[in-house]
Design a protein around this motif. Structure first.
Motif, PDB file in Angstrom:
ATOM      1  N   VAL A 293       3.458   3.391  -6.050  1.00 33.52           N
ATOM      2  CA  VAL A 293       2.539   4.498  -6.276  1.00 33.52           C
ATOM      3  C   VAL A 293       1.381   4.363  -5.303  1.00 33.52           C
ATOM      4  CG1 VAL A 293       3.163   4.779  -8.710  1.00 33.52           C
ATOM      5  CG2 VAL A 293       1.242   3.301  -8.063  1.00 33.52           C
ATOM      6  N   VAL A 294       0.800   5.510  -4.968  1.00 33.83           N
ATOM      7  CA  VAL A 294      -0.353   5.544  -4.073  1.00 33.83           C
ATOM      8  C   VAL A 294      -1.515   6.152  -4.839  1.00 33.83           C
ATOM      9  CG1 VAL A 294      -1.260   6.377  -1.890  1.00 33.83           C
ATOM     10  CG2 VAL A 294       1.167   5.822  -2.097  1.00 33.83           C
ATOM     11  N   VAL A 295      -2.668   5.516  -4.737  1.00 37.38           N
ATOM     12  CA  VAL A 295      -3.858   5.971  -5.443  1.00 37.38           C
ATOM     13  C   VAL A 295      -4.775   6.683  -4.460  1.00 37.38           C
ATOM     14  CG1 VAL A 295      -5.879   5.273  -6.777  1.00 37.38           C
ATOM     15  CG2 VAL A 295      -3.712   4.050  -7.055  1.00 37.38           C
ATOM     16  N   HIS A 296      -5.172   7.897  -4.828  1.00 39.33           N
ATOM     17  CA  HIS A 296      -6.153   8.657  -4.054  1.00 39.33           C
ATOM     18  C   HIS A 296      -7.345   8.923  -4.958  1.00 39.33           C
ATOM     19  CE1 HIS A 296      -3.120  10.032  -0.994  1.00 39.33           C
ATOM     20  NE2 HIS A 296      -2.323   9.819  -2.013  1.00 39.33           N
ATOM     21  N   MET A 298     -10.392  11.443  -5.235  1.00 42.16           N
ATOM     22  CA  MET A 298     -11.045  12.659  -4.778  1.00 42.16           C
ATOM     23  C   MET A 298     -11.890  13.155  -5.930  1.00 42.16           C
ATOM     24  SD  MET A 298      -8.107  14.778  -2.734  1.00 42.16           S
ATOM     25  CE  MET A 298      -9.214  16.161  -2.433  1.00 42.16           C
ATOM     26  N   GLN A 305       0.196   8.958  -7.403  1.00 43.48           N
ATOM     27  CA  GLN A 305       1.472   9.615  -7.166  1.00 43.48           C
ATOM     28  C   GLN A 305       2.437   8.616  -6.579  1.00 43.48           C
ATOM     29  OE1 GLN A 305       0.196  12.681  -4.316  1.00 43.48           O
ATOM     30  NE2 GLN A 305       1.242  11.531  -2.703  1.00 43.48           N
TER      31      GLN A 305
ATOM     32  N   ARG B 187      -2.736  -3.467  -2.613  1.00 44.08           N
ATOM     33  CA  ARG B 187      -3.306  -4.410  -3.574  1.00 44.08           C
ATOM     34  C   ARG B 187      -2.215  -4.860  -4.513  1.00 44.08           C
ATOM     35  NH1 ARG B 187      -7.790  -2.287  -7.767  1.00 44.08           N
ATOM     36  NH2 ARG B 187      -6.614  -2.938  -9.566  1.00 44.08           N
ATOM     37  N   VAL B 196       1.321  -0.955  -5.849  1.00 47.77           N
ATOM     38  CA  VAL B 196       0.225   0.006  -5.831  1.00 47.77           C
ATOM     39  C   VAL B 196      -0.439  -0.036  -4.462  1.00 47.77           C
ATOM     40  CG1 VAL B 196      -1.956   0.706  -6.895  1.00 47.77           C
ATOM     41  CG2 VAL B 196      -0.165  -0.335  -8.288  1.00 47.77           C
ATOM     42  N   ARG B 197      -0.573   1.133  -3.870  1.00 46.29           N
ATOM     43  CA  ARG B 197      -1.222   1.237  -2.562  1.00 46.29           C
ATOM     44  C   ARG B 197      -2.390   2.190  -2.700  1.00 46.29           C
ATOM     45  NH1 ARG B 197       0.104   4.436   1.888  1.00 46.29           N
ATOM     46  NH2 ARG B 197       1.957   5.301   0.872  1.00 46.29           N
ATOM     47  N   TYR B 198      -3.457   1.944  -1.945  1.00 48.17           N
ATOM     48  CA  TYR B 198      -4.653   2.765  -2.024  1.00 48.17           C
ATOM     49  C   TYR B 198      -4.839   3.520  -0.721  1.00 48.17           C
ATOM     50  CZ  TYR B 198      -5.803   0.393  -6.319  1.00 48.17           C
ATOM     51  OH  TYR B 198      -5.766  -0.076  -7.601  1.00 48.17           O
ATOM     52  N   ALA B 199      -4.992   4.823  -0.788  1.00 48.84           N
ATOM     53  CA  ALA B 199      -5.217   5.640   0.393  1.00 48.84           C
ATOM     54  C   ALA B 199      -6.521   6.404   0.230  1.00 48.84           C
ATOM     55  CB  ALA B 199      -4.070   6.633   0.583  1.00 48.84           C
ATOM     56  N   GLY B 201      -7.363   9.007   2.601  1.00 48.48           N
ATOM     57  CA  GLY B 201      -7.200  10.346   3.131  1.00 48.48           C
ATOM     58  C   GLY B 201      -6.407  11.217   2.190  1.00 48.48           C
ATOM     59  N   ALA B 202      -6.545  12.526   2.366  1.00 51.54           N
ATOM     60  CA  ALA B 202      -5.859  13.467   1.494  1.00 51.54           C
ATOM     61  C   ALA B 202      -4.541  13.942   2.068  1.00 51.54           C
ATOM     62  CB  ALA B 202      -6.764  14.679   1.240  1.00 51.54           C
ATOM     63  N   GLU B 204      -1.670  12.534   2.373  1.00 52.53           N
ATOM     64  CA  GLU B 204      -0.438  12.181   1.654  1.00 52.53           C
ATOM     65  C   GLU B 204      -0.356  12.815   0.282  1.00 52.53           C
ATOM     66  OE1 GLU B 204      -1.068   7.656   2.893  1.00 52.53           O
ATOM     67  OE2 GLU B 204       0.780   7.945   1.772  1.00 52.53           O
ATOM     68  N   LEU B 205      -1.390  13.567  -0.105  1.00 54.24           N
ATOM     69  CA  LEU B 205      -1.380  14.135  -1.440  1.00 54.24           C
ATOM     70  C   LEU B 205      -0.234  15.118  -1.617  1.00 54.24           C
ATOM     71  CD1 LEU B 205      -4.991  15.015  -2.655  1.00 54.24           C
ATOM     72  CD2 LEU B 205      -3.339  13.467  -3.702  1.00 54.24           C
TER      73      LEU B 205
END
Lengths: 333, 235
Positions: A293-296, A298, A305, B187, B196-199, B201-202, B204-205
């Motif tokens: 999962v990727v955390v955004h 905003m 997601q 992380r 779990v990956r932290y991005a 920028g928007a 990849e939303l």
């Protein structure tokens, strides 16, 4: 029984009486008004607030402003409701900069009409959850908003977080103005009606129709029986949140998503996953391989997601990251 | 000689028998404060001991049993092999119905969370609290604002000599900040069955997620303006 055995009970009873006088459902005077749990004397007010957007026939122009992440966005919009569940929300004037200019902004807002009307503003989205988690203070202050007599209230979760100052129309229960501020008292969002018609002519209104084939499900019934795929339902929710709505959506690629909307009474929290089961032939032996999962972040929301067990998953909420990850993990088969 | 503290402690441990005056002999007879204390304690004991104990209404068990019973409005039929219902009217009727309910297993994550909480409650609590905090990004104007402050503190003659190294340090700060902002952080989520990956920028939303987030914001705001050039005392 020795007196020593009963003394702790006596002290505990005295302490409980003292605590009960200070918190819970008790009312007491504050500097600015009477604070009360949302479950007592102000209950009728918020019962009306909960139903008013769906049961009040009205039309008006209102101004919305947000400053999330220090980015200013401001515009006017026209809202109309028929009192029978139908609504219309159209931007009419852009008051700040927006990517692509006003025409692009209006087009994009139109695509978000349903979500904007249902989830952008302060609303009581589940009465029981609201009464359990929120504290309301009657500010004992009458104001005029768009020519309507309103009462002002301060609302916030009992365990802290953002604070809402709302102006409630005394006649209909509609929230005609609100301010949302964070714990540092920084303004995050504001809405205010500039005009209000209580019994308008709605013959020219184009009512909202869902563009994504939304089908509402019964959240209190067995979801699996209402779907043609196995649903993954989170069982660990952030404190105070309950399942409020379940539906299916079809995205532009034709995929069906299960949309579970949770709320703590005010804040929404979305959990969605694609409904189609993955092709077993294409799945690795260990289905957990590649789960990511990727955390955004905003403001005001956090988005998580990713792909879990071969299915795309989305979580969007205003709570922190760890509660969202716990929620996702609890939904895994 | 018995002190008041000793007397009171012994009195609480072994109160006097009925008919015995205050106990601990001569101290209570000589000490008005302790006699008054004894009277207050005895009054408190009588008060608490005299409180009524509310009991469950008689019809509650029947109502609970009716709700649990299989059939319309109740749960599904009891699975085969379930414990037989005890006789009507017995307190075990509800217990029997509860035993026949389908057991829903707790999610696996719950066991892990409980184990973490029991092993190190303070650490688990602080991790959850910190994890729930929103991360604030440093504004891009910070580097230029810091540089301007430093230059103001220096005598004019030194500013020109130090300008290049300060500019280099500010540039390094901006690059480091940009790296932290733009490079996704990976992380290790201890115990999670997924990565779990932290991005930041928007890009990849997912479109649905983007719609939801922008709806909560009220719409898409303009992009953040670039930091203004620092034009103070540049030469």
């Amino acid at each position: 029984m020795r007196p020593l055995d009963l003394l702790p009970a006596a002290w505990a009873a005295a302490a409980l009486l003292a605590l009960g006088a200070c918190g819970g459902d008790a009312s007491f005077e504050t500097e600015t008004g009477v604070e009360a749990s949302a479950s007592d004397g102000l209950a009728p007010v918020f019962d009306a607030v909960a139903s008013a957007p769906w049961t009040t026939r009205h039309r008006g122009i209102r101004r919305f402003t947000s400053t999330y992440g220090s980015s200013l966005l401001s515009y006017r919009e026209e809202v109309a409701t028929d009192g029978e569940g139908r609504f219309s929300l159209e931007p009419v004037e852009l008051l700040s900069a927006a990517p692509g200019g006003a025409a692009t902004f209006f087009l994009l807002q139109g695509l978000r009409e349903g979500f904007l009307f249902r989830y952008r503003d302060f609303a009581v989205r589940d009465l029981a959850a609201f009464h359990a988690s929120y504290v309301a203070t009657d500010l004992d202050s009458a104001v005029d908003v768009a020519g309507r007599a309103c009462q002002r209230y301060l609302v916030h979760r009992a365990d802290g977080g953002d604070r809402w100052t709302i102006s409630v129309d005394a006649e209909t229960g509609l929230v005609l103005a609100y301010e949302r501020r964070d714990e540092r008292d920084e303004l995050l969002a504001r809405l205010e009606y500039e005009s209000f018609e209580p019994d308008p002519d709605l013959s020219d209104v184009v009512w909202y129709v869902s563009p994504n084939q939304e089908t509402t499900l019964d959240p209190s019934a067995d979801l699996a029986a209402q779907l043609d795929f196995e649903p993954h339902v989170p069982t660990i929710l952030p404190p105070g949140f309950v399942l409020a709505k379940a539906a299916t959506l079809v995205d532009p690629e034709g995929r069906t998503w299960l949309d579970l909307v949770h709320t703590d009474g005010v804040e929404p929290l979305f959990f969605l996953h694609v409904g189609a089961a993955p092709d077993p032939a294409g799945m690795p032996e260990d289905a957990r391989l590649g789960d990511e999962v990727v955390v955004h972040e905003m403001a005001p929301a956090t988005v998580v997601q990713g792909t879990l067990r071969g299915r795309e998953v989305l979580v969007v909420g205003t709570v922190g990251i760890d509660p969202l990850l716990d929620l996702i993990e609890s939904a895994l088969p | 000689m018995t002190s008041c503290a000793d007397f009171r402690e012994r009195w609480l441990e072994r109160p006097p028998a009925r008919g015995e005056r205050c106990g601990a002999g001569a101290h209570a007879e000589r000490c008005p404060a302790c006699r008054a204390w004894v009277e207050r304690v005895e009054a408190a004991v009588r008060l608490v001991g005299g409180l009524s104990r509310p009991s469950v209404p008689a019809e509650l068990e029947g109502r609970v049993a009716a709700r649990l019973a299989p059939g319309e409005g109740g749960p599904a039929e009891a699975p085969a092999g379930a414990a037989p219902e005890p006789g009507e009217g017995s307190g075990g009727r509800v217990a029997g119905l509860l035993a026949s309910l389908e057991r829903v297993p707790a999610p696996a994550v719950l066991e892990r969370l409980v184990a973490e909480e029991l092993a190190a409650p303070e650490a688990a609590r602080s991790r959850r609290f910190a994890g729930s905090l929103q991360r604030a990004a440093a504004p891009s104007e910070l580097a230029s604002a810091l540089e301007a402050q430093i230059l103001r503190l220096l005598p004019p003659g030194r500013r020109r000599r130090l300008l290049v190294p300060l500019a280099a340090a500010a540039a390094a700060l901006v690059v480091a900040t940009a790296a932290l902002v733009l490079v996704p952080e990976r992380r290790e989520e201890r115990g999670r069955p997924f990565e779990v990956r932290y991005a930041r920028g928007a890009e990849e939303l997912h479109p649905l997620a983007r719609t939801l987030v922008l709806s909560l914001r009220g719409g898409e705001p303009p992009p953040a303006e670039p930091a203004e050039e620092n034009s103070e005392e540049a030469g």
